[in-house]
Design an enzyme around this catalytic site. Structure first.
Site, PDB file in Angstrom:
ATOM      1  N   HIS A   1      -4.379   0.516   8.348  1.00 37.53           N
ATOM      2  CA  HIS A   1      -4.850   0.400   6.968  1.00 37.53           C
ATOM      3  C   HIS A   1      -6.354   0.142   6.939  1.00 37.53           C
ATOM      4  O   HIS A   1      -6.833  -0.889   7.398  1.00 37.53           O
ATOM      5  CB  HIS A   1      -4.126  -0.726   6.217  1.00 37.53           C
ATOM      6  CG  HIS A   1      -4.551  -0.811   4.786  1.00 37.53           C
ATOM      7  ND1 HIS A   1      -3.973  -0.045   3.791  1.00 37.53           N
ATOM      8  CD2 HIS A   1      -5.527  -1.526   4.182  1.00 37.53           C
ATOM      9  CE1 HIS A   1      -4.579  -0.286   2.649  1.00 37.53           C
ATOM     10  NE2 HIS A   1      -5.519  -1.199   2.852  1.00 37.53           N
TER      11      HIS A   1
ATOM     12  N   HIS B   1      -8.336   8.035   2.838  1.00 38.58           N
ATOM     13  CA  HIS B   1      -7.694   9.343   3.004  1.00 38.58           C
ATOM     14  C   HIS B   1      -8.724  10.423   2.772  1.00 38.58           C
ATOM     15  O   HIS B   1      -9.656  10.271   1.975  1.00 38.58           O
ATOM     16  CB  HIS B   1      -6.509   9.511   2.060  1.00 38.58           C
ATOM     17  CG  HIS B   1      -6.818   9.249   0.613  1.00 38.58           C
ATOM     18  ND1 HIS B   1      -6.929   7.974   0.100  1.00 38.58           N
ATOM     19  CD2 HIS B   1      -7.055  10.088  -0.422  1.00 38.58           C
ATOM     20  CE1 HIS B   1      -7.213   8.043  -1.190  1.00 38.58           C
ATOM     21  NE2 HIS B   1      -7.304   9.325  -1.537  1.00 38.58           N
TER      22      HIS B   1
ATOM     23  N   HIS C   1      -9.106  14.392   1.702  1.00 36.74           N
ATOM     24  CA  HIS C   1      -8.462  15.553   1.090  1.00 36.74           C
ATOM     25  C   HIS C   1      -8.941  16.800   1.840  1.00 36.74           C
ATOM     26  O   HIS C   1     -10.156  17.033   1.931  1.00 36.74           O
ATOM     27  CB  HIS C   1      -8.880  15.691  -0.380  1.00 36.74           C
ATOM     28  CG  HIS C   1      -8.496  14.551  -1.264  1.00 36.74           C
ATOM     29  ND1 HIS C   1      -7.464  14.627  -2.170  1.00 36.74           N
ATOM     30  CD2 HIS C   1      -9.028  13.308  -1.412  1.00 36.74           C
ATOM     31  CE1 HIS C   1      -7.371  13.480  -2.835  1.00 36.74           C
ATOM     32  NE2 HIS C   1      -8.309  12.663  -2.390  1.00 36.74           N
TER      33      HIS C   1
ATOM     34  N   CYS D   1       0.563   3.295   3.248  1.00 43.77           N
ATOM     35  CA  CYS D   1       1.228   2.606   4.365  1.00 43.77           C
ATOM     36  C   CYS D   1       2.735   2.819   4.275  1.00 43.77           C
ATOM     37  O   CYS D   1       3.403   3.019   5.302  1.00 43.77           O
ATOM     38  CB  CYS D   1       0.893   1.119   4.359  1.00 43.77           C
ATOM     39  SG  CYS D   1      -0.767   0.720   4.967  1.00 43.77           S
TER      40      CYS D   1
ATOM     41  N   ASP E   1      -0.400  16.727  -0.615  1.00 45.75           N
ATOM     42  CA  ASP E   1      -0.672  15.962  -1.835  1.00 45.75           C
ATOM     43  C   ASP E   1       0.418  16.253  -2.864  1.00 45.75           C
ATOM     44  O   ASP E   1       0.866  17.387  -3.021  1.00 45.75           O
ATOM     45  CB  ASP E   1      -2.047  16.344  -2.392  1.00 45.75           C
ATOM     46  CG  ASP E   1      -2.544  15.349  -3.417  1.00 45.75           C
ATOM     47  OD1 ASP E   1      -3.482  14.588  -3.095  1.00 45.75           O
ATOM     48  OD2 ASP E   1      -1.996  15.314  -4.544  1.00 45.75           O
TER      49      ASP E   1
ATOM     50  N   CYS F   1       0.843  -1.199   0.000  1.00 48.44           N
ATOM     51  CA  CYS F   1       0.000   0.000   0.000  1.00 48.44           C
ATOM     52  C   CYS F   1       0.882   1.254   0.000  1.00 48.44           C
ATOM     53  O   CYS F   1       1.727   1.426   0.889  1.00 48.44           O
ATOM     54  CB  CYS F   1      -0.921  -0.005   1.218  1.00 48.44           C
ATOM     55  SG  CYS F   1      -1.781   1.558   1.467  1.00 48.44           S
TER      56      CYS F   1
ATOM     57  N   HIS G   1      -6.184   3.307   0.296  1.00 45.88           N
ATOM     58  CA  HIS G   1      -5.991   3.493   1.747  1.00 45.88           C
ATOM     59  C   HIS G   1      -6.803   4.730   2.078  1.00 45.88           C
ATOM     60  O   HIS G   1      -6.546   5.812   1.507  1.00 45.88           O
ATOM     61  CB  HIS G   1      -4.501   3.691   2.056  1.00 45.88           C
ATOM     62  CG  HIS G   1      -4.165   3.837   3.518  1.00 45.88           C
ATOM     63  ND1 HIS G   1      -3.233   3.057   4.172  1.00 45.88           N
ATOM     64  CD2 HIS G   1      -4.626   4.709   4.453  1.00 45.88           C
ATOM     65  CE1 HIS G   1      -3.138   3.435   5.438  1.00 45.88           C
ATOM     66  NE2 HIS G   1      -3.972   4.448   5.637  1.00 45.88           N
TER      67      HIS G   1
ATOM     68  N   ASN H   1     -12.732  10.119  -1.684  1.00 46.71           N
ATOM     69  CA  ASN H   1     -13.201   9.379  -2.842  1.00 46.71           C
ATOM     70  C   ASN H   1     -13.250   7.905  -2.470  1.00 46.71           C
ATOM     71  O   ASN H   1     -12.319   7.389  -1.834  1.00 46.71           O
ATOM     72  CB  ASN H   1     -12.264   9.602  -4.034  1.00 46.71           C
ATOM     73  CG  ASN H   1     -12.232  11.048  -4.479  1.00 46.71           C
ATOM     74  OD1 ASN H   1     -13.265  11.720  -4.473  1.00 46.71           O
ATOM     75  ND2 ASN H   1     -11.062  11.540  -4.852  1.00 46.71           N
TER      76      ASN H   1
HETATM   77  P1  DGP Z   1      -7.692   9.731  -4.621  1.00 45.50           P
HETATM   78  O1  DGP Z   1      -7.799   9.967  -6.095  1.00 45.50           O
HETATM   79  O2  DGP Z   1      -8.842  10.288  -3.826  1.00 45.50           O
HETATM   80  O3  DGP Z   1      -7.391   8.287  -4.315  1.00 45.50           O
HETATM   81  O4  DGP Z   1      -6.432  10.602  -4.154  1.00 45.50           O
HETATM   82  C1  DGP Z   1      -5.132  10.122  -4.105  1.00 45.50           C
HETATM   83  C2  DGP Z   1      -4.247  11.307  -3.951  1.00 45.50           C
HETATM   84  O5  DGP Z   1      -2.965  10.865  -3.585  1.00 45.50           O
HETATM   85  C3  DGP Z   1      -4.075  12.149  -5.208  1.00 45.50           C
HETATM   86  O6  DGP Z   1      -4.608  13.459  -4.989  1.00 45.50           O
HETATM   87  C4  DGP Z   1      -2.578  12.204  -5.440  1.00 45.50           C
HETATM   88  C5  DGP Z   1      -2.013  11.710  -4.141  1.00 45.50           C
HETATM   89  N1  DGP Z   1      -0.794  10.940  -4.273  1.00 45.50           N
HETATM   90  C6  DGP Z   1      -0.613   9.853  -5.059  1.00 45.50           C
HETATM   91  N2  DGP Z   1       0.623   9.364  -4.894  1.00 45.50           N
HETATM   92  C7  DGP Z   1       1.233  10.168  -3.980  1.00 45.50           C
HETATM   93  C8  DGP Z   1       2.527  10.172  -3.393  1.00 45.50           C
HETATM   94  O7  DGP Z   1       3.392   9.342  -3.665  1.00 45.50           O
HETATM   95  N3  DGP Z   1       2.789  11.167  -2.489  1.00 45.50           N
HETATM   96  C9  DGP Z   1       1.858  12.105  -2.152  1.00 45.50           C
HETATM   97  N4  DGP Z   1       2.226  13.040  -1.276  1.00 45.50           N
HETATM   98  N5  DGP Z   1       0.629  12.124  -2.676  1.00 45.50           N
HETATM   99  C10 DGP Z   1       0.324  11.162  -3.582  1.00 45.50           C
END
Ligand code: DGP
Length: 113
Positions: A46, A99, A101, A7, A30, A4, A97, A86
């Site tokens: 998780h 999250h 926003h 994780c 992000d 993950c 995982h 989402n």
């Molecule tokens: P969602 O589409 O709701 O699953 O959002 C996932 C978010 O995770 C997206 O806005 C971009 C962010 N993201 C993806 N990979 C990484 C990463 O490696 N580091 C960080 N800081 N954010 C990431």
């Protein structure tokens, strides 16, 4: 979970820009911000998505919502903000995982879908 992404970020196996951390919650910026402030807030345990929240793990979700106002204040979001999660394919969840926003720092669009 070993495969993950979030994780691994929580475990510092992948670098991130930390915003907040306690025993149950980690928050980080992000990688592709959609607003001047775009923070991801995750439970350290998780949970795959909002659909996986239950009586056994909801305390960490409650903790997330306790810390959101603190993070928002620290980020200077005095004029409001948006919190979204989402879930699943139709919700366009890309990282499996749970999250949240936290978006703010500008007037956000009214439309959600
Ligand atoms: P969602 O589409 O709701 O699953 O959002 C996932 C978010 O995770 C997206 O806005 C971009 C962010 N993201 C993806 N990979 C990484 C990463 O490696 N580091 C960080 N800081 N954010 C990431």
């Amino acid at each position: 979970m070993s495969d993950c992404l979030f994780c691994k970020i929580i475990a510092r196996q992948i670098p991130s820009s930390a915003v907040y951390e306690d025993d149950a919650v980690y928050a980080f910026r992000d990688i592709a911000p959609m607003a001047p402030v775009h923070v991801l807030i995750v439970p350290k345990e998780h949970i795959a998505s909002a659909d996986g929240i239950n009586a056994e793990n909801s305390a960490s979700v409650a903790r997330i919502f306790e810390v959101i106002p603190k993070i928002a204040a620290a980020e200077g979001l005095t004029n409001g903000y948006r919190v979204i999660t989402n879930c699943g394919e139709d919700g366009c969840q890309s990282v499996k995982h749970l999250h949240f926003h936290l978006l703010g720092g500008k007037k956000l669009p009214e439309t959600m879908a």
